[in-house]
Scaffold this active site. Structure first.
Site, mmCIF file in Angstrom:
data_model
loop_
_atom_site.group_PDB
_atom_site.id
_atom_site.type_symbol
_atom_site.label_atom_id
_atom_site.label_comp_id
_atom_site.label_asym_id
_atom_site.label_seq_id
_atom_site.Cartn_x
_atom_site.Cartn_y
_atom_site.Cartn_z
ATOM 1 N N ARG A 19 0.840 -1.211 0.000
ATOM 2 C CA ARG A 19 0.000 0.000 0.000
ATOM 3 C C ARG A 19 0.869 1.253 0.000
ATOM 4 O O ARG A 19 0.588 2.213 -0.720
ATOM 5 C CB ARG A 19 -0.946 0.017 1.197
ATOM 6 C CG ARG A 19 -2.073 -0.991 1.096
ATOM 7 C CD ARG A 19 -2.964 -0.963 2.310
ATOM 8 N NE ARG A 19 -2.166 -1.269 3.497
ATOM 9 C CZ ARG A 19 -2.499 -0.970 4.737
ATOM 10 N NH1 ARG A 19 -3.639 -0.357 4.993
ATOM 11 N NH2 ARG A 19 -1.721 -1.284 5.739
ATOM 12 N N ASN A 37 -6.357 -2.596 2.372
ATOM 13 C CA ASN A 37 -6.372 -4.049 2.479
ATOM 14 C C ASN A 37 -7.803 -4.527 2.638
ATOM 15 O O ASN A 37 -8.605 -3.887 3.322
ATOM 16 C CB ASN A 37 -5.577 -4.512 3.706
ATOM 17 C CG ASN A 37 -4.080 -4.371 3.530
ATOM 18 O OD1 ASN A 37 -3.578 -4.302 2.415
ATOM 19 N ND2 ASN A 37 -3.359 -4.336 4.627
#
Length: 91
Positions: A19, A37
């Protein structure tokens, strides 16, 4: 032309800095949206920007910068454009 894509990334992409590196790439390219996520182990991305730059963004996330991440596949679909002013990591 501005486009927006919903991208679901499969593979070893959680707990490996995916990320964070996705956000760095988006910021560098001027892509707006978010990354988070999901409970099933995938990563969900909404990316909005110039269509040519989005293609570069998508190609780049297929080969993650994190040495621990591995993308096995991506589900990509165009969605209605939204007004994003930044790219953020959602926790």
């Amino acid at each position: 032309m501005i486009k927006t894509y919903e991208i679901i990334v499969h593979g070893h992409v959680q707990g490996v800095g995916f990320r964070y590196t996705t956000k760095q790439l988006a910021d560098k390219l001027g892509i707006y949206g978010s990354v988070k996520n999901l409970n099933d182990g995938t990563v969900y991305i909404v990316a909005s920007g110039d269509s040519l730059i989005l293609q570069k963004f998508i190609s780049s996330i297929k080969v993650p910068k994190s040495p621990f991440a591995k993308v096995t596949s991506m589900d990509i679909k165009e969605i209605d454009s939204a007004n994003y002013s930044e790219f953020k990591v959602v926790y």
